[in-house]
Design an enzyme around this catalytic site. Structure first.
Site, mmCIF file in Angstrom:
data_model
loop_
_atom_site.group_PDB
_atom_site.id
_atom_site.type_symbol
_atom_site.label_atom_id
_atom_site.label_comp_id
_atom_site.label_asym_id
_atom_site.label_seq_id
_atom_site.Cartn_x
_atom_site.Cartn_y
_atom_site.Cartn_z
ATOM 1 N N CYS A 194 1.039 -1.382 -0.011
ATOM 2 C CA CYS A 194 -0.435 -0.325 0.298
ATOM 3 C C CYS A 194 1.438 1.152 0.637
ATOM 4 O O CYS A 194 2.060 1.467 0.915
ATOM 5 C CB CYS A 194 -0.586 -0.165 1.295
ATOM 6 S SG CYS A 194 -1.981 0.899 1.422
ATOM 7 N N CYS A 206 0.517 4.787 6.997
ATOM 8 C CA CYS A 206 0.483 4.745 8.006
ATOM 9 C C CYS A 206 0.773 4.195 9.093
ATOM 10 O O CYS A 206 1.008 3.174 8.726
ATOM 11 C CB CYS A 206 -1.679 4.243 7.833
ATOM 12 S SG CYS A 206 -2.936 4.718 6.883
ATOM 13 N N CYS A 248 0.396 0.268 10.143
ATOM 14 C CA CYS A 248 0.085 -0.955 9.341
ATOM 15 C C CYS A 248 0.475 -2.511 8.819
ATOM 16 O O CYS A 248 1.620 -1.585 8.667
ATOM 17 C CB CYS A 248 -0.993 -0.361 7.789
ATOM 18 S SG CYS A 248 -1.334 -1.045 7.282
ATOM 19 N N CYS A 279 -17.075 -8.458 5.882
ATOM 20 C CA CYS A 279 -16.101 -6.846 5.261
ATOM 21 C C CYS A 279 -15.276 -7.220 4.752
ATOM 22 O O CYS A 279 -13.877 -7.938 4.839
ATOM 23 C CB CYS A 279 -16.061 -6.354 6.366
ATOM 24 S SG CYS A 279 -14.614 -4.772 6.331
ATOM 25 N N CYS A 320 -19.910 -4.951 3.403
ATOM 26 C CA CYS A 320 -18.938 -3.747 3.709
ATOM 27 C C CYS A 320 -17.721 -4.361 3.030
ATOM 28 O O CYS A 320 -17.092 -4.543 3.196
ATOM 29 C CB CYS A 320 -18.839 -4.044 5.892
ATOM 30 S SG CYS A 320 -17.762 -2.642 5.737
ATOM 31 N N CYS A 343 -19.545 3.107 8.002
ATOM 32 C CA CYS A 343 -18.719 2.123 9.543
ATOM 33 C C CYS A 343 -17.161 3.275 9.444
ATOM 34 O O CYS A 343 -16.113 3.040 8.991
ATOM 35 C CB CYS A 343 -18.646 0.986 8.867
ATOM 36 S SG CYS A 343 -17.612 -0.102 10.484
ATOM 37 N N ARG A 382 -17.997 -1.679 17.752
ATOM 38 C CA ARG A 382 -17.702 -3.045 17.715
ATOM 39 C C ARG A 382 -16.090 -3.165 18.301
ATOM 40 O O ARG A 382 -15.155 -2.628 18.404
ATOM 41 C CB ARG A 382 -17.535 -3.108 16.179
ATOM 42 C CG ARG A 382 -17.075 -4.868 15.676
ATOM 43 C CD ARG A 382 -16.690 -4.647 14.542
ATOM 44 N NE ARG A 382 -17.852 -5.075 13.739
ATOM 45 C CZ ARG A 382 -18.273 -3.459 13.172
ATOM 46 N NH1 ARG A 382 -17.773 -2.870 12.346
ATOM 47 N NH2 ARG A 382 -19.738 -3.717 12.479
HETATM 48 N N1 SAM Z 1 -6.168 0.703 2.923
HETATM 49 C C1 SAM Z 1 -8.130 1.434 3.729
HETATM 50 C C2 SAM Z 1 -8.551 1.647 4.324
HETATM 51 O O1 SAM Z 1 -7.148 2.278 5.218
HETATM 52 O O2 SAM Z 1 -9.060 2.634 4.645
HETATM 53 C C3 SAM Z 1 -8.573 -0.821 4.188
HETATM 54 C C4 SAM Z 1 -8.046 -0.980 5.237
HETATM 55 S S1 SAM Z 1 -6.978 -0.060 6.449
HETATM 56 C C5 SAM Z 1 -6.061 -1.710 7.370
HETATM 57 C C6 SAM Z 1 -8.420 -0.650 7.428
HETATM 58 C C7 SAM Z 1 -8.122 0.479 9.028
HETATM 59 O O3 SAM Z 1 -8.104 -1.324 10.191
HETATM 60 C C8 SAM Z 1 -7.828 1.202 9.515
HETATM 61 O O4 SAM Z 1 -8.069 2.512 9.322
HETATM 62 C C9 SAM Z 1 -7.166 0.719 10.818
HETATM 63 O O5 SAM Z 1 -8.261 1.728 11.855
HETATM 64 C C10 SAM Z 1 -6.988 -0.196 11.458
HETATM 65 N N2 SAM Z 1 -6.134 -0.957 11.129
HETATM 66 C C11 SAM Z 1 -5.581 -0.887 10.562
HETATM 67 N N3 SAM Z 1 -4.391 -1.825 11.193
HETATM 68 C C12 SAM Z 1 -4.048 -1.964 12.323
HETATM 69 C C13 SAM Z 1 -3.764 -2.234 13.465
HETATM 70 N N4 SAM Z 1 -2.432 -2.747 13.572
HETATM 71 N N5 SAM Z 1 -4.130 -2.791 14.757
HETATM 72 C C14 SAM Z 1 -5.155 -1.733 14.711
HETATM 73 N N6 SAM Z 1 -5.897 -1.100 14.614
HETATM 74 C C15 SAM Z 1 -5.860 -1.014 12.248
HETATM 75 C C1 DTB Z 2 -11.562 -2.554 11.313
HETATM 76 O O1 DTB Z 2 -11.468 -0.446 11.815
HETATM 77 N N1 DTB Z 2 -10.919 -2.171 11.889
HETATM 78 C C2 DTB Z 2 -10.443 -4.192 10.845
HETATM 79 C C3 DTB Z 2 -11.479 -3.662 9.801
HETATM 80 N N2 DTB Z 2 -12.093 -1.901 9.887
HETATM 81 C C4 DTB Z 2 -11.628 -3.247 8.292
HETATM 82 C C5 DTB Z 2 -9.504 -4.000 10.434
HETATM 83 C C6 DTB Z 2 -8.590 -4.349 11.808
HETATM 84 C C7 DTB Z 2 -6.822 -4.872 10.998
HETATM 85 C C8 DTB Z 2 -5.969 -5.067 12.416
HETATM 86 C C9 DTB Z 2 -4.516 -5.522 11.743
HETATM 87 C C10 DTB Z 2 -4.688 -6.661 10.994
HETATM 88 O O2 DTB Z 2 -5.095 -7.653 10.566
HETATM 89 O O3 DTB Z 2 -4.066 -6.024 9.929
HETATM 90 FE FE1 SF4 Z 3 -2.948 1.373 3.379
HETATM 91 FE FE2 SF4 Z 3 -2.727 0.309 5.424
HETATM 92 FE FE3 SF4 Z 3 -3.004 2.772 5.616
HETATM 93 FE FE4 SF4 Z 3 -5.290 1.143 4.528
HETATM 94 S S1 SF4 Z 3 -4.486 1.457 7.045
HETATM 95 S S2 SF4 Z 3 -4.055 2.942 3.545
HETATM 96 S S3 SF4 Z 3 -4.045 -0.808 3.705
HETATM 97 S S4 SF4 Z 3 -1.240 1.272 4.294
#
Ligand code: SAM
Ligand code: DTB
Ligand code: SF4
Length: 312
Positions: free
Chosen positions: A54, A58, A61, A98, A129, A189, A261
């Site tokens: 990606c 973030c 992530c 989702c 979703c 959401c 949630r």
């Molecule tokens: N790329 C898209 C975005 O960022 O909108 C969708 C996937 S992203 C992984 C969805 C959400 O998962 C992020 O906005 C964040 O709030 C949550 N998330 C991602 N990595 C996480 C982590 N290591 N621990 C907790 N929440 C996480």
């Molecule tokens: C949300 O708030 N949490 C979910 C879903 N929406 C997309 C994602 C959690 C991701 C946790 C880290 C991972 O598994 O990579």
């Molecule tokens: Fe990309 Fe992860 Fe950020 Fe979603 S949360 S935009 S997958 S870097």
């Protein structure tokens, strides 16, 4: 009593969070019982339809190409594989499916494939979703026409701490995407992550920002950071368990009509802590052995949890 308000301030939220625990839980239960079946816990299941690589940075992530996390990137999944995962999720008791993609934004060239996934999952009788990053003008309408029920897009944290978390996408970008979702008649959401090194003020500000959306997001996911090695925020200190419970209760009181949630982070929580979160008014969990790229408790542990609290 227990109707949504849109004018919460940081001070209001901090005062709520600081109330004696018994009073806080009592009020959260009141809010829950005013609008929901207090013994029902909604089960949602995630599938990462496009992993890694990606372009966003973030700081929490595993899927950002900016960090060395050891995750192997892959292409968008095939429709058949997505539909079999959805069918397995339904058989396992999930009500909502989702689909997440590690994209900065949705590109038009992927629209047809994503719409086919949405329509296919919807046809199975599941709520749909997706979480696909930023949306451009007109895209939410196309997703809606394919049968999309919810779009997930988190604000992640308060505006003041946000620049410590991500710099490639602004807070306003996120609000704009949520506005596109609303305009298309798709349910919102949106929530955030606790435990990224932010202050209580930043957590309060996150709830204030979400509460200023009118109507409130229909679903509010509260994630506890899953620390990922190799990411800038991966080593952040965990929240104290009861503090996390207090934030869940605050979210329940602030968003009385929404589904709240307990999202990421349950894998490292005891059954008792998760039960306290449910007592504090959370009424949804992610089921299944995986979230997007990390582990989740899975069926046996979750059925034990839901049995223990008497939630069907
Ligand atoms: N790329 C898209 C975005 O960022 O909108 C969708 C996937 S992203 C992984 C969805 C959400 O998962 C992020 O906005 C964040 O709030 C949550 N998330 C991602 N990595 C996480 C982590 N290591 N621990 C907790 N929440 C996480
Ligand atoms: C949300 O708030 N949490 C979910 C879903 N929406 C997309 C994602 C959690 C991701 C946790 C880290 C991972 O598994 O990579
Ligand atoms: Fe990309 Fe992860 Fe950020 Fe979603 S949360 S935009 S997958 S870097």
């Amino acid at each position: 009593m227990y109707e949504p308000r849109f004018d919460w301030t940081r001070e209001d939220v901090l005062a709520l969070h600081a109330r004696p625990l018994s009073d806080l839980i009592y009020e959260a239960q009141g809010a829950l019982r005013a609008h929901h079946d207090p013994n029902a816990v909604q089960r949602a299941q995630l599938l990462n339809i496009k992993t890694g690589g990606c372009a966003e940075n973030c700081g929490y992530c595993s899927q950002s190409s900016a960090f060395e996390t050891g995750l192997k990137a892959s292409k968008l999944m095939e429709l058949d594989a997505v539909l079999s995962a959805a069918s397995a999720a339904k058989a396992g008791g999930a009500e909502r499916f989702c689909m997440g993609a590690a994209w900065r934004d949705l590109r038009d060239r992927d629209m047809e494939a994503v719409c086919a996934m949405i329509s296919g999952v919807k046809a199975m009788g599941l709520e749909t979703c997706v979480t696909l990053g930023m949306l451009h003008e007109g895209q939410a309408e196309k997703l809606a026409a394919a049968g999309l029920d919810y779009y997930n897009h988190n604000l992640d944290t308060g505006p003041e701490y946000y620049p410590q978390v991500v710099t490639t996408r602004s807070y306003q970008d996120r609000l704009d995407t949520l506005a596109q979702v609303r305009r298309a008649g798709v349910a919102v959401c949106s929530g955030g992550i606790l435990g990224m090194g932010e202050r209580a003020e930043d957590r309060a500000d996150l709830l204030v920002q979400l509460a200023a959306l009118s109507p409130h997001p229909e679903s509010v996911p509260i994630n506890h950071l899953v620390g990922i090695e190799g990411t800038p925020l991966g080593g952040s200190a965990r929240l104290d368990g009861l503090d996390f419970v207090r934030w869940i209760a605050a979210a329940r009181i602030i968003f009385p009509r929404s589904v709240v949630r307990i999202a990421a982070g349950r894998e490292s929580m005891s059954q008792e802590l998760q039960a306290l979160c449910l007592l504090a008014g959370a009424n949804s969990i992610f089921v299944g052995a995986r979230l997007l790229t990390t582990a989740n408790p899975g069926r046996d542990r979750d059925e034990a949890l839901l049995d223990a609290v008497g939630a069907g």
